[in-house]
Design an enzyme around this catalytic site. Structure first.
Site, PDB file in Angstrom:
ATOM      1  CB  SER A  26      -0.836  -0.066   1.253  1.00  0.00           C
ATOM      2  OG  SER A  26      -1.499   1.240   1.541  1.00  0.00           O
ATOM      3  CE  LYS A  79      -1.647  -4.307   3.294  1.00  0.00           C
ATOM      4  NZ  LYS A  79      -1.811  -5.619   2.776  1.00  0.00           N
ATOM      5  CE1 TYR A 122      -3.685  -2.880   5.610  1.00  0.00           C
ATOM      6  CE2 TYR A 122      -3.197  -0.539   5.162  1.00  0.00           C
ATOM      7  CZ  TYR A 122      -3.678  -1.496   4.694  1.00  0.00           C
ATOM      8  OH  TYR A 122      -3.722  -1.880   3.465  1.00  0.00           O
TER       9      TYR A 122
HETATM   10  P1  NAD Z   1     -10.980  -6.627   1.096  1.00  0.00           P
HETATM   11  O1  NAD Z   1     -11.255  -6.814   2.511  1.00  0.00           O
HETATM   12  O2  NAD Z   1     -12.287  -6.496   0.435  1.00  0.00           O
HETATM   13  O3  NAD Z   1     -10.367  -7.907   0.668  1.00  0.00           O
HETATM   14  C1  NAD Z   1      -9.486  -8.762   1.576  1.00  0.00           C
HETATM   15  C2  NAD Z   1     -10.131 -10.341   1.582  1.00  0.00           C
HETATM   16  O4  NAD Z   1      -9.262 -11.216   2.387  1.00  0.00           O
HETATM   17  C3  NAD Z   1     -11.574 -10.263   2.324  1.00  0.00           C
HETATM   18  O5  NAD Z   1     -12.312 -10.947   1.242  1.00  0.00           O
HETATM   19  C4  NAD Z   1     -11.381 -11.174   3.620  1.00  0.00           C
HETATM   20  O6  NAD Z   1     -12.282 -11.937   3.711  1.00  0.00           O
HETATM   21  C5  NAD Z   1      -9.893 -11.938   3.188  1.00  0.00           C
HETATM   22  N1  NAD Z   1      -9.263 -12.259   4.364  1.00  0.00           N
HETATM   23  C6  NAD Z   1      -8.743 -11.662   5.316  1.00  0.00           C
HETATM   24  N2  NAD Z   1      -8.321 -12.068   6.126  1.00  0.00           N
HETATM   25  C7  NAD Z   1      -8.111 -13.593   5.777  1.00  0.00           C
HETATM   26  C8  NAD Z   1      -7.456 -14.765   6.300  1.00  0.00           C
HETATM   27  N3  NAD Z   1      -6.837 -14.785   7.373  1.00  0.00           N
HETATM   28  N4  NAD Z   1      -7.439 -15.909   5.423  1.00  0.00           N
HETATM   29  C9  NAD Z   1      -8.189 -15.884   4.370  1.00  0.00           C
HETATM   30  N5  NAD Z   1      -9.023 -14.682   3.780  1.00  0.00           N
HETATM   31  C10 NAD Z   1      -8.850 -13.537   4.594  1.00  0.00           C
HETATM   32  O7  NAD Z   1     -10.042  -5.793   0.966  1.00  0.00           O
HETATM   33  P2  NAD Z   1      -9.404  -5.170  -0.533  1.00  0.00           P
HETATM   34  O8  NAD Z   1      -9.866  -3.697  -0.408  1.00  0.00           O
HETATM   35  O9  NAD Z   1      -9.833  -5.881  -1.571  1.00  0.00           O
HETATM   36  O10 NAD Z   1      -7.977  -5.279  -0.242  1.00  0.00           O
HETATM   37  C11 NAD Z   1      -7.152  -6.320  -0.733  1.00  0.00           C
HETATM   38  C12 NAD Z   1      -5.608  -6.230  -0.188  1.00  0.00           C
HETATM   39  O11 NAD Z   1      -5.046  -5.060  -0.935  1.00  0.00           O
HETATM   40  C13 NAD Z   1      -5.491  -6.145   1.233  1.00  0.00           C
HETATM   41  O12 NAD Z   1      -4.291  -6.657   1.712  1.00  0.00           O
HETATM   42  C14 NAD Z   1      -5.090  -4.670   1.462  1.00  0.00           C
HETATM   43  O13 NAD Z   1      -4.626  -4.323   2.583  1.00  0.00           O
HETATM   44  C15 NAD Z   1      -4.421  -4.124   0.306  1.00  0.00           C
HETATM   45  N6  NAD Z   1      -4.700  -2.889   0.017  1.00  0.00           N
HETATM   46  C16 NAD Z   1      -5.865  -2.164  -0.252  1.00  0.00           C
HETATM   47  C17 NAD Z   1      -6.331  -0.914  -0.444  1.00  0.00           C
HETATM   48  C18 NAD Z   1      -7.794  -0.210  -0.390  1.00  0.00           C
HETATM   49  O14 NAD Z   1      -7.960   0.905  -0.520  1.00  0.00           O
HETATM   50  N7  NAD Z   1      -8.620  -1.266  -0.796  1.00  0.00           N
HETATM   51  C19 NAD Z   1      -5.411  -0.038  -0.586  1.00  0.00           C
HETATM   52  C20 NAD Z   1      -3.889  -0.845  -0.319  1.00  0.00           C
HETATM   53  C21 NAD Z   1      -3.703  -1.805  -0.188  1.00  0.00           C
HETATM   54  C1  UD1 Z   2      -6.586   5.248   3.258  1.00  0.00           C
HETATM   55  C2  UD1 Z   2      -5.976   4.379   4.473  1.00  0.00           C
HETATM   56  C3  UD1 Z   2      -4.602   4.075   3.969  1.00  0.00           C
HETATM   57  C4  UD1 Z   2      -4.625   3.279   2.627  1.00  0.00           C
HETATM   58  C5  UD1 Z   2      -5.403   4.134   1.777  1.00  0.00           C
HETATM   59  C6  UD1 Z   2      -5.397   3.567   0.565  1.00  0.00           C
HETATM   60  C7  UD1 Z   2      -7.025   5.451   6.362  1.00  0.00           C
HETATM   61  C8  UD1 Z   2      -6.850   6.319   7.703  1.00  0.00           C
HETATM   62  N1  UD1 Z   2      -6.105   5.256   5.755  1.00  0.00           N
HETATM   63  O1  UD1 Z   2      -6.194   6.501   3.340  1.00  0.00           O
HETATM   64  O2  UD1 Z   2      -4.002   3.578   5.047  1.00  0.00           O
HETATM   65  O3  UD1 Z   2      -3.171   3.084   2.259  1.00  0.00           O
HETATM   66  O4  UD1 Z   2      -6.827   4.454   2.232  1.00  0.00           O
HETATM   67  O5  UD1 Z   2      -6.432   2.821   0.488  1.00  0.00           O
HETATM   68  O6  UD1 Z   2      -8.108   4.941   6.498  1.00  0.00           O
HETATM   69  N2  UD1 Z   2     -12.141  11.704   3.359  1.00  0.00           N
HETATM   70  C9  UD1 Z   2     -13.098  12.588   3.823  1.00  0.00           C
HETATM   71  N3  UD1 Z   2     -14.299  12.272   4.364  1.00  0.00           N
HETATM   72  C10 UD1 Z   2     -14.431  10.794   4.562  1.00  0.00           C
HETATM   73  C11 UD1 Z   2     -13.339   9.870   4.307  1.00  0.00           C
HETATM   74  C12 UD1 Z   2     -12.309  10.540   3.903  1.00  0.00           C
HETATM   75  O7  UD1 Z   2     -12.937  13.772   3.727  1.00  0.00           O
HETATM   76  O8  UD1 Z   2     -15.548  10.422   5.197  1.00  0.00           O
HETATM   77  C13 UD1 Z   2     -10.876  12.192   2.847  1.00  0.00           C
HETATM   78  C14 UD1 Z   2      -9.355  11.837   3.527  1.00  0.00           C
HETATM   79  O9  UD1 Z   2      -9.225  12.762   4.411  1.00  0.00           O
HETATM   80  C15 UD1 Z   2      -8.580  12.005   2.658  1.00  0.00           C
HETATM   81  C16 UD1 Z   2      -9.450  11.363   1.217  1.00  0.00           C
HETATM   82  O10 UD1 Z   2     -10.674  11.778   1.564  1.00  0.00           O
HETATM   83  O11 UD1 Z   2      -8.093  13.315   2.372  1.00  0.00           O
HETATM   84  C17 UD1 Z   2      -9.023  10.065   1.051  1.00  0.00           C
HETATM   85  O12 UD1 Z   2      -9.358   9.167   2.311  1.00  0.00           O
HETATM   86  P1  UD1 Z   2      -9.531   7.905   2.335  1.00  0.00           P
HETATM   87  O13 UD1 Z   2     -10.485   6.871   1.249  1.00  0.00           O
HETATM   88  O14 UD1 Z   2      -9.908   7.111   3.577  1.00  0.00           O
HETATM   89  O15 UD1 Z   2      -7.983   7.339   1.920  1.00  0.00           O
HETATM   90  P2  UD1 Z   2      -6.596   7.626   2.436  1.00  0.00           P
HETATM   91  O16 UD1 Z   2      -6.720   8.700   3.431  1.00  0.00           O
HETATM   92  O17 UD1 Z   2      -5.685   7.744   1.160  1.00  0.00           O
END
Ligand code: NAD
Ligand code: UD1
Length: 349
Positions: free
Chosen positions: A129, A157, A153
């Site tokens: 991330s 990572k 969290y």
């Molecule tokens: P998500 O929660 O929708 O998907 C994660 C999946 O992993 C879920 O389906 C959950 O049930 C499963 N899971 C969790 N723990 C598990 C375990 N111990 N065994 C088996 N399954 C398990 O999240 P996402 O948004 O799809 O994110 C996927 C990955 O990308 C995560 O590792 C997250 O940290 C990373 N990531 C997400 C974002 C974001 O903003 N969505 C940003 C950066 C990194």
């Molecule tokens: C979040 C995660 C970060 C992750 C990233 C990528 C948190 C604190 N951080 O950060 O670890 O790597 O997503 O997916 O959750 N905002 C509002 N109102 C809201 C929600 C968000 O104003 O209700 C603003 C935030 O202040 C920010 C922007 O929207 O400026 C994006 O927020 P968000 O979607 O939570 O993502 P990140 O802050 O980038």
């Protein structure tokens, strides 16, 4: 013969979109997910969207920490590579329950890596991330920037990235690609799969979507005094389908025998403020999003966006979609599935 890919967390938001792109790209996908933060309806819908290629998907409801269950899955299929999405991802929850995060994310990954090694599968793509850049001193963030964890969290990572680097140093057979995602938003253009967070959403676009369909009264804008174009936070939003395609590009790169451990940003390289994103969503949906301006969210960063050069040059991948498409597809998903996968039945046509 088509390649076998194990996808951990493949029922989740990014995982389900990636599994669909894998199937459409001719891969066979085996999903392992404990459904802790997802629904098996996502798997059913991916299968339907893939039409005749849907038969190349199988699903196991298994927790990664269940070593014997994972062992059985590896014994059944010889995997060419693993894409590892499974993990918990709510930053606030990780601050209150750090052990839950260390147990799930770290132990789950270690059991996975050990099982892969035991079965001679040493090709991995891992979901990292942009959070590992902490509060970057400048933008765009390049892959060489110093790394910092600002919450448990983020620390999971960073730890997993370090574990992967150590593993590659210890054994040259490992090929690992760490993908640092920026802010994934939007949904598949069919509106059939998308993000379905449990409880009140923490992230911007899932919250905006719930305001638009009347599940939340207004969006709280966190901070309007940042040194940005309109005072609100700036992020690099990336369409989830572009992000999914980035994984296919990473899988192709894994066949290069000299990669060892490589890291790539997956973003668009463009910064968008909260108010710009809300305006784009209002335009795409025709819905007014009432705003309440409140103070900064603790731990929030002012401006983060990616340098995309390395992924463009070495993965031959570039995001295609802009915020208009992200908002259009987010709204399409939200309006067809106001309660996510728990909404009344939706027919694919
Ligand atoms: P998500 O929660 O929708 O998907 C994660 C999946 O992993 C879920 O389906 C959950 O049930 C499963 N899971 C969790 N723990 C598990 C375990 N111990 N065994 C088996 N399954 C398990 O999240 P996402 O948004 O799809 O994110 C996927 C990955 O990308 C995560 O590792 C997250 O940290 C990373 N990531 C997400 C974002 C974001 O903003 N969505 C940003 C950066 C990194
Ligand atoms: C979040 C995660 C970060 C992750 C990233 C990528 C948190 C604190 N951080 O950060 O670890 O790597 O997503 O997916 O959750 N905002 C509002 N109102 C809201 C929600 C968000 O104003 O209700 C603003 C935030 O202040 C920010 C922007 O929207 O400026 C994006 O927020 P968000 O979607 O939570 O993502 P990140 O802050 O980038």
């Amino acid at each position: 013969m088509s390649k076998n890919v194990l996808v951990t967390g493949g029922a989740g938001y990014i995982g389900s979109h990636t599994v669909l792109q894998l199937l459409l790209g001719g891969y066979r996908a085996v999903v392992v997910d404990n459904l802790d933060n997802s629904s098996d309806v996502a798997i059913e819908r991916v299968e339907e969207l893939a039409a005749e290629l849907g038969g190349n998907l199988s699903f196991h409801q298994v927790d990664l920490r269940d070593r014997s269950a994972l062992e059985k899955i590896f014994a059944q299929t010889k995997f060419d590579a693993v894409i590892h999405f499974a993990g918990l991802k709510a930053v606030g929850e990780s601050v209150h329950q750090p052990l839950l995060y260390y147990d799930n994310n770290l132990i789950g990954t270690i059991v996975l890596l050990e099982t892969m090694a035991a079965h001679g599968c040493k090709n991995l793509v891992f979901s990292s991330s942009a959070t590992v850049y902490g509060w970057p001193k400048e933008v765009p963030c390049t892959e060489e920037f110093p790394l910092a964890a600002v919450n448990p969290y983020g620390r999971t990572k960073l730890f997993i990235e370090d574990i992967c680097r150590d593993l590659c140093r210890s054994d040259s057979e490992w090929n690992i690609i760490l993908l640092r995602y920026f802010n994934p938003v939007g949904a598949h253009p069919s509106g059939y799969i998308g993000e379905d967070p449990r409880g009140t959403p923490n992230n911007l676009m899932p919250f905006v979507q719930q305001v638009a369909i009347g599940r939340q009264p207004a969006l709280k804008v966190f901070g309007n005094d940042y040194s940005t174009k309109d005072g609100t936070g700036v992020r690099d939003y990336i369409h989830v389908v572009d992000l999914a395609d980035g994984h296919i590009a990473a899988l192709r790169k894994l066949s290069d025998p000299n990669i060892s451990c490589e890291v790539y940003n997956l973003g668009t390289g463009k910064g968008t403020s909260v108010l710009e994103m809300v305006a784009a969503f209002e335009k795409a949906s025709g819905q007014k999003i009432p705003l309440i301006k409140v103070g900064r969210r603790p731990g929030d960063v002012e401006v983060v966006y990616a340098s995309t050069k390395k992924a463009e040059h070495e993965l031959n991948w570039k995001a295609k979609f802009g915020i208009e498409e992200m908002c259009r597809d987010q709204w399409n998903w939200a309006s067809k599935n106001p309660y996510g996968y728990r909404s009344p039945n939706l027919n694919l046509n």
